[in-house]
Scaffold this active site. Sequence first.
Site, PDB file in Angstrom:
ATOM      1  N   LYS A 185     -99.185   3.001  17.291  1.00  0.00           N
ATOM      2  CA  LYS A 185     -99.347   1.852  18.193  1.00  0.00           C
ATOM      3  C   LYS A 185     -98.006   1.293  18.632  1.00  0.00           C
ATOM      4  O   LYS A 185     -97.875   0.739  19.705  1.00  0.00           O
ATOM      5  CB  LYS A 185    -100.179   0.765  17.518  1.00  0.00           C
ATOM      6  CG  LYS A 185     -99.515   0.153  16.301  1.00  0.00           C
ATOM      7  CD  LYS A 185    -100.435  -0.843  15.623  1.00  0.00           C
ATOM      8  CE  LYS A 185     -99.718  -1.519  14.473  1.00  0.00           C
ATOM      9  NZ  LYS A 185    -100.625  -2.133  13.515  1.00  0.00           N
TER      10      LYS A 185
ATOM     11  N   ARG B 171    -106.352 -11.418   7.269  1.00  0.00           N
ATOM     12  CA  ARG B 171    -106.598 -10.909   8.611  1.00  0.00           C
ATOM     13  C   ARG B 171    -107.991 -10.317   8.552  1.00  0.00           C
ATOM     14  O   ARG B 171    -108.877 -10.923   7.972  1.00  0.00           O
ATOM     15  CB  ARG B 171    -105.500  -9.923   9.034  1.00  0.00           C
ATOM     16  CG  ARG B 171    -105.298  -9.921  10.556  1.00  0.00           C
ATOM     17  CD  ARG B 171    -104.194  -8.986  11.006  1.00  0.00           C
ATOM     18  NE  ARG B 171    -104.617  -7.584  10.992  1.00  0.00           N
ATOM     19  CZ  ARG B 171    -103.836  -6.574  11.372  1.00  0.00           C
ATOM     20  NH1 ARG B 171    -102.592  -6.819  11.753  1.00  0.00           N
ATOM     21  NH2 ARG B 171    -104.273  -5.340  11.343  1.00  0.00           N
TER      22      ARG B 171
HETATM   23  C1  LIG Z   1    -100.364  -1.551  12.389  1.00  0.00           C
HETATM   24  C2  LIG Z   1    -101.335  -1.219  11.376  1.00  0.00           C
HETATM   25  C3  LIG Z   1    -100.967  -0.286  10.384  1.00  0.00           C
HETATM   26  C4  LIG Z   1     -99.604   0.330  10.282  1.00  0.00           C
HETATM   27  O1  LIG Z   1     -98.632  -0.593   9.881  1.00  0.00           O
HETATM   28  P1  LIG Z   1     -97.117  -0.160   9.565  1.00  0.00           P
HETATM   29  O2  LIG Z   1     -96.540  -1.341   8.899  1.00  0.00           O
HETATM   30  O3  LIG Z   1     -96.481   0.154  10.855  1.00  0.00           O
HETATM   31  O4  LIG Z   1     -97.179   1.019   8.648  1.00  0.00           O
HETATM   32  C5  LIG Z   1    -101.937   0.047   9.451  1.00  0.00           C
HETATM   33  N1  LIG Z   1    -103.173  -0.488   9.493  1.00  0.00           N
HETATM   34  C6  LIG Z   1    -103.558  -1.386  10.424  1.00  0.00           C
HETATM   35  C7  LIG Z   1    -104.932  -1.930  10.393  1.00  0.00           C
HETATM   36  C8  LIG Z   1    -102.635  -1.774  11.394  1.00  0.00           C
HETATM   37  O5  LIG Z   1    -103.014  -2.661  12.320  1.00  0.00           O
END
Ligand SMILES: *Cc1c(COP(=O)(O)O)cnc(C)c1O
Length: 615
Positions: A36, A131
């Site tokens: 993302k 969250r």
């Molecule tokens: C963005 C996200 C991740 C990845 O997070 P990083 O810190 O970049 O490894 C994993 N799970 C969810 C639900 C996320 O939104």
Amino acid sequence: MKMPSVRIDLGKLHDNARIVTALCARYGIRTAGVVKCCCGSPEVARVLENAGCDQIADSRIENIRKLREAGIRSELWLLRLPQKSEIRETVNCADLSLNSEADILQALSEEAVRQNKLHKVLLMIDLGDRREGVLPGDAVGLARFVTKLPGLVLSGIGTNLTCFGGIVPDEHNMQILAAAARQIRRELNVRLPVVSAGNSSSLEWMQSGRMPEEVNHLRLGESILLGKEACSGHRIPGTHDDVFTLQAEVIESAVKPSRTEGEAHLDAFGRRPQITDRGNRRRIILGIGREDIVPEGLSPETPGLLILGASSDHLIADAETLKSVPRPGDILSFRMNYPALLRAMTSEYVGREYIRDSKPVRYSGAHLICVPFAADASGAAMRQIAESLLTSGFAGDLPLQTLPEILHEPDSPAKAMEMISQSCLKAWKTGRRPYVIGGDHTAAAGLARAAVKKSPGAGWIVFSAHGDFHTRIRPGKCAAGTALSRVVGQGIAPDHLAVIGLQELEPDERESLRTSGCHVYTMEHIDRLGIAEVITRVLAVLRDSPELCIDLVANCLDLRGDHAGLRLREAHCAMEMLSDSGRVCGAVLSEFDSGEESSGKVGALLASLSGKKIL
Ligand SMILES: *Cc1c(COP(=O)(O)O)cnc(C)c1O
């Protein structure tokens, strides 16, 4: 080239992804590569899937669609809870989505039936970060609901930490997740293949060895893309922190007073500027601003450049101490932290440039170079090693080259060394790693000479019971005692050299090793820290060496069971970790006896170094 631009080094990215997925595999954890932060870039996703990520994940359905259309073959996960307005698209493009709402699950089910598809569900549990996710007490109930809905498959449960509340994984919350998994499996009689314990901030906890055994999955973005352990901010050993660099163009370069003139109010963003008077300074403006990046998250790659501030479209920096005066049109390069990268990748003003630097070398197999030496091992033993390497599951082809027996001649060492070096260089040209076997210590020097030619910063890791750091051949001794000093003599920098498994040192060696700058790990270190930690440290101290040669002197191994040396299991672990680093470019093997059993064991070690896995 569009300016500004993000330059993405796919070779370095591949290294990072391999290192992180291999690290996780060590703890029984599989990974979803999260893209993302680079806007669902298919180029990035392709590297991640090739390097060992099991799924590709993104928070936006638009990006999932883009990945699908680009032909990404891995399972695609929608990381954000689906919006009601995108149910159809979710079922259409994503293989799995994260969920916590019964209504949405109901809608997904109806749409899946309509599209005649099975849609997978990862049920999110909120363990305190606040969250997404149901509270732990409601997990089983919602899981039961999912199992009753047609068109949906309950693939697993997951949690998200360190996002809203900054809550880190700990014994308590991880055990709640594990208990939920057990309870769902027991009460609903489902397999629940995935228990996904979080993001990059869970890596440190994983490495502490306290992850409950139920947990088998993480979703990783930052750790792979930036090589950073998100919780502590530590670099992950061996990873690159410059996979992504921002390129921006100078649009003004002038010497101006550093203090402002006139009555100061607020700046363009409503803040009161803090300006220090440092006299007249060279200042530059770059054609990039808050629209494109988070200026606080940029680190200039140009030594001396100091970012002063930014408005929407301008970045102002002090360039007074730069070696050469920047001119309009010059391109400067910056590293980015996570927020800066996110903004740069999502700004439509910022271009993208994908490169593969020449560094990453992928080997399709090995090339065995046997160096006969009467006092050491016979040609038969070498062939045995080759054979055991082939029969122990070594993948790839294995040309075998036996050098002529010239080593007995008195003036031969230099000649032999050159011949070995040439053979190694040839092996690399064909995409194979040279494994130099047998011979005396000219073998190591030959590989070292070739390695520095190929890769000037090459590193050297020697497993040896003795220091072999005499600088002079002593009367009555063979050249053996000088092996390491010869490696250094070929141009391997002492601080690119690690010695592992020392059991004894002679006084003069102790002194020369101590003052040499080599990194030394004795058997005592291995006993106290464990071999895995020693290898992790070695890979970290040699992080500037893109490629590594492994020098295995069999005298350090405990092949006869007297427990003085490195046990076979420890040696395998070391070889596997080195292989996982993706940086091994060649190896040399010496001082083994010619018995069938020990050549078999040594061959199996080479197989581990070549990436052989039990599972
Ligand atoms: C963005 C996200 C991740 C990845 O997070 P990083 O810190 O970049 O490894 C994993 N799970 C969810 C639900 C996320 O939104």
